[in-house]
Design a protein around this motif. Sequence first.
Motif, short mmCIF file in Angstrom:
data_model
loop_
_atom_site.label_atom_id
_atom_site.label_comp_id
_atom_site.label_asym_id
_atom_site.label_seq_id
_atom_site.Cartn_x
_atom_site.Cartn_y
_atom_site.Cartn_z
N ILE A 199 -3.59 -7.90 32.61
CA ILE A 199 -5.04 -7.91 32.42
C ILE A 199 -5.62 -9.28 32.79
CG2 ILE A 199 -6.87 -7.80 30.66
CD1 ILE A 199 -5.09 -5.75 29.18
N LYS B 33 -1.95 -2.11 30.01
CA LYS B 33 -1.89 -2.24 28.56
C LYS B 33 -1.13 -3.52 28.20
CE LYS B 33 -2.08 2.70 28.09
NZ LYS B 33 -1.34 3.95 27.96
N ASP B 34 -0.90 -4.36 29.20
CA ASP B 34 -0.18 -5.61 29.00
C ASP B 34 -1.13 -6.78 29.29
OD1 ASP B 34 1.45 -7.82 29.03
OD2 ASP B 34 2.94 -6.98 30.40
N TYR B 35 -1.32 -7.65 28.32
CA TYR B 35 -2.32 -8.71 28.47
C TYR B 35 -2.07 -9.61 29.68
CZ TYR B 35 0.56 -12.64 26.80
OH TYR B 35 1.51 -13.62 26.69
N PHE C 83 2.70 -1.62 22.99
CA PHE C 83 2.36 -1.43 21.58
C PHE C 83 1.40 -0.24 21.42
CE2 PHE C 83 -0.27 -2.66 17.82
CZ PHE C 83 0.75 -2.63 16.88
N PRO D 223 -3.45 -4.98 23.64
CA PRO D 223 -2.66 -4.82 24.87
C PRO D 223 -1.44 -5.76 24.96
CG PRO D 223 -4.60 -6.12 25.33
CD PRO D 223 -4.66 -5.79 23.87
N LEU D 224 -0.43 -5.46 24.20
CA LEU D 224 0.78 -6.29 24.25
C LEU D 224 2.00 -5.39 24.38
CD1 LEU D 224 -0.82 -8.83 23.40
CD2 LEU D 224 0.85 -9.21 21.63
N ARG D 225 3.02 -5.90 25.02
CA ARG D 225 4.30 -5.21 24.96
C ARG D 225 4.95 -5.56 23.61
NH1 ARG D 225 6.07 -3.04 29.88
NH2 ARG D 225 4.88 -3.78 31.65
#
Lengths: 239, 270
Positions: free
Chosen positions: B217, B212-214, A134, A89-91
Amino acid sequence: MTILRGKEIEVYFGSKLVLKKVGFSVLEGELAAIIGANGAGKTTLLRVLSGIIKPSKGEVLFFDKPIKNVDLKQLAYLPQKSNFDAQFPLRVFDMVQLGWGTKGIFGRNGYRETKNVGWALEQVGLEGFEKRFFTELSGGQQQLVLLAKTLYAKPRLIFLDEPTTGLDPLARKRFYDLLVSLRERLGLTILIVSHDQEAVLEVASKLLVLDEGKIVYDGQPVAPGLWNKTSASLPQGGD
Amino acid sequence: MEMLNFAFMQRALIAVLVIGLVSSIASFFVILRRLAFIGAGISHSAFGGIALGLVLGINPLGTAGIFGVLVAVFVAWLSRRGAVYEDTAIGIFFSGAMAFGIALLSLGKGYYGDAMSYLFGNVLAVSTTDLWILALTGSVVLAFLLSYFRALLCLSFNEECAKASGLPVNFLYYGLMISLALTVVVAAKTVGVVLASALLVVPGATGFQFSKDYKVILVVSVVSSLISALSGLWLSYQFGLASGASIVLVATLIFFLAFLFSPKRDGVFR
């Protein structure tokens, strides 16, 4: 000028000898392909050369310095696709920076970081992808983001482990064309392990063939199968 | 907020805030690295240490910490060597350590009613000494996880990349495992070792439903964990419920709501 030299490298996994006195050298700016059958020791060799695992015997020299004394920003490694989580879960912006600069929880997004990420993405043709997730990218785009990640610290040598696995033929061709272009534009030295023999032979300037942990061919790229006939007359590297 | 007029409730409030914060960040890495079973294994293993403390007459949180850390390090060492699969190692230690604890208590001469409060938690019984242990342990875990957050993120994505970038992967991996063990210690008095594993999983799992971004989250994990801790404590006080159970039930309810209305995908009701 020789950028990378492997001298008498041996690697044991338990009692099994996986690499047997491997020696060769790579000149700066070369695109060297390492090919061989499954279990030949290609990935192990790449891991040794990039400093991920230590050889049981022998040494790896980067510009004639032991690799352990080298600033790791000069080297970068792209792992096999099967070894990372495509749902991470990263951009894209954070992914390109991941591993370089480890301060802060949310990373840095100052002028220098923004400029460097932008530059790296531009090199692989993904300008403007910074804010994309990503996980939402195609397999080919994810691979390009990871290639941009390897370029982020502006290394002189990059190691690519099976970078085109899982890509369709068109995406593979684009990836190889991009490697040629990066080599020309940035003067980058590239070491690539691949199963994709025909495609990689078209772009490589040097070929290393591994068989059961030994280098059986070290020289100009030749068509698949021909190295068996020619290797006897070619010098084994690692002078 | 009349409940805060009581000193034991003030201690309870501080205890649940500490566990809420520490477990939410640990939980982020548990979900990211798919360590849920390790969390369950370590938390149950800590019971062996608690029993040892009770029998020896010393603070069980201290012995639980030592026991939990030893189990975590040994499981990590075994799995890194590839000698035994990680889940096999956990399965062995989980049951072995619990059996050790039960055997010790059955051999001991005293009455160990307190063992139940460590198994299922009793936040109202948190003493000032317990609170100091929680604060100290929680600070160590938070200091590690936050100082090495980006490095742990890189390690979680790909260990080879982390190593090639020069990160100390062994230190980070063992540090993470020890942090999980210490988080269980922080949670033991509040929710009990049986339910501690839930706090190592649920807040992170809730966060992962949202983005979907840590970064999002992580924030959702922390907020949902703190809400669960505070509202669980309030429900426990109002309705005389077991504190650990009410905290975990609220956390589970929040997870289901997040799952049903997840903005990440078409939820069940969309």
